[in-house]
Design a protein around this motif. Structure first.
Motif, PDB file in Angstrom:
ATOM      1  N   ARG A  48      29.409  29.854  43.516  1.00  0.00           N
ATOM      2  CA  ARG A  48      29.589  30.706  42.340  1.00  0.00           C
ATOM      3  C   ARG A  48      29.537  32.186  42.743  1.00  0.00           C
ATOM      4  O   ARG A  48      30.339  32.995  42.270  1.00  0.00           O
ATOM      5  CB  ARG A  48      28.517  30.404  41.286  1.00  0.00           C
ATOM      6  N   GLU A  49      28.601  32.528  43.611  1.00  0.00           N
ATOM      7  CA  GLU A  49      28.504  33.903  44.094  1.00  0.00           C
ATOM      8  C   GLU A  49      29.732  34.276  44.926  1.00  0.00           C
ATOM      9  O   GLU A  49      30.236  35.403  44.843  1.00  0.00           O
ATOM     10  CB  GLU A  49      27.239  34.072  44.943  1.00  0.00           C
ATOM     11  N   LEU A  50      30.226  33.315  45.705  1.00  0.00           N
ATOM     12  CA  LEU A  50      31.403  33.577  46.533  1.00  0.00           C
ATOM     13  C   LEU A  50      32.657  33.733  45.678  1.00  0.00           C
ATOM     14  O   LEU A  50      33.532  34.548  46.003  1.00  0.00           O
ATOM     15  CB  LEU A  50      31.592  32.445  47.551  1.00  0.00           C
ATOM     16  N   ALA A  51      32.749  32.981  44.588  1.00  0.00           N
ATOM     17  CA  ALA A  51      33.891  33.131  43.681  1.00  0.00           C
ATOM     18  C   ALA A  51      33.881  34.531  43.071  1.00  0.00           C
ATOM     19  O   ALA A  51      34.925  35.177  42.955  1.00  0.00           O
ATOM     20  CB  ALA A  51      33.837  32.066  42.583  1.00  0.00           C
ATOM     21  N   THR A  52      32.696  34.992  42.694  1.00  0.00           N
ATOM     22  CA  THR A  52      32.572  36.347  42.158  1.00  0.00           C
ATOM     23  C   THR A  52      33.007  37.376  43.204  1.00  0.00           C
ATOM     24  O   THR A  52      33.717  38.339  42.882  1.00  0.00           O
ATOM     25  CB  THR A  52      31.118  36.627  41.733  1.00  0.00           C
ATOM     26  N   TYR A  53      32.594  37.165  44.443  1.00  0.00           N
ATOM     27  CA  TYR A  53      32.966  38.077  45.528  1.00  0.00           C
ATOM     28  C   TYR A  53      34.488  38.130  45.688  1.00  0.00           C
ATOM     29  O   TYR A  53      35.078  39.215  45.762  1.00  0.00           O
ATOM     30  CB  TYR A  53      32.323  37.623  46.835  1.00  0.00           C
ATOM     31  N   VAL A  54      35.128  36.966  45.734  1.00  0.00           N
ATOM     32  CA  VAL A  54      36.586  36.909  45.900  1.00  0.00           C
ATOM     33  C   VAL A  54      37.284  37.609  44.736  1.00  0.00           C
ATOM     34  O   VAL A  54      38.195  38.420  44.925  1.00  0.00           O
ATOM     35  CB  VAL A  54      37.071  35.443  46.002  1.00  0.00           C
ATOM     36  N   ASN A  55      36.849  37.322  43.527  1.00  0.00           N
ATOM     37  CA  ASN A  55      37.494  37.891  42.346  1.00  0.00           C
ATOM     38  C   ASN A  55      37.311  39.407  42.271  1.00  0.00           C
ATOM     39  O   ASN A  55      38.210  40.126  41.826  1.00  0.00           O
ATOM     40  CB  ASN A  55      36.934  37.229  41.087  1.00  0.00           C
TER      41      ASN A  55
END
Length: 214
Positions: A48-55
């Motif tokens: 979830r944190e990585l998805a936020t980072y990518v976005n």
């Protein structure tokens, strides 16, 4: 307004995250994702944190392509306004309209945002990465994050509903706040806990050796 075009970054796979990485020229993204996901202890980041980072990287590049150099902390706040459940629909529409006026193709950008499940699938299926089973502390942390998100969503939906009814004259109310409280009651001793207190304590007092029954 034009969408970002694929640059020199090659598509590592055919999944959405691979295509997005190529489209926005996110070099070394796979290495970053694997390293952060499989890191040790506090260095490890959830999908979830990585998805936020990518976005947030996608949003940052979109602003840069529109000649809008983002200031420090601006991307994080803008992304929150676009995606957080505790932001009203009126605020979200306002920020989207502002970005459109500034030349950011926000609809296309948002369609390129990835979910935490997309990140997980990319890590495990495309990159064949894996991590050990989460320990108890990690499970508690994830549970608290999940329940917190549900609580925030309930508050946001309630706020939005009341605002709409107020605007249409169906009900009347001044400035207001919505507070959501969830408690857990032990049916053995009838003690009541907030979810956070129960997760922190990990057990009802009546389950401790030597505790007196009520």
């Amino acid at each position: 307004m034009t969408e970002p075009q694929p640059k020199k970054t090659e598509t590592t796979c055919g999944c959405k995250l691979g295509r997005v990485a190529a489209k926005y020229d996110l070099a070394d993204l796979d290495e970053t994702l694997v390293g952060d996901w499989t890191g040790d202890g506090d260095e490890r980041r959830s999908t979830r944190e990585l998805a936020t980072y990518v976005n947030q990287q996608i949003l940052k590049i979109a602003l840069t392509n529109a000649d809008i150099p983002p200031k420090e902390g601006e991307i994080e706040n803008m992304y929150r306004l676009l995606t957080s459940d505790d932001v009203t629909s009126g605020t979200r529409i306002e920020i989207r309209n502002e970005l459109e006026r500034d030349g950011v193709p926000i609809e296309a950008v948002e369609s390129d945002f990835v979910s935490h499940q997309t990140v997980y699938n990319h890590l495990t299926k495309c990159l064949e990465a894996s991590i050990e089973t989460p320990n108890d502390e990690e499970r508690l942390e994830r549970s608290e994050e999940k329940l917190g998100a549900l609580k925030n969503r309930t508050a946001a939906v309630t706020t939005d509903t009341v605002e709409q009814l107020d605007r249409k004259g169906i009900l009347e109310i001044g400035k207001f706040n919505v507070n959501v409280s969830v408690t857990v009651t032990c049916e053995d001793c009838f003690r009541e806990y907030t979810v956070r207190d129960l997760l922190d304590q990990r057990a009802c007092n009546c389950q401790e050796p030597g505790s007196a029954e009520i």
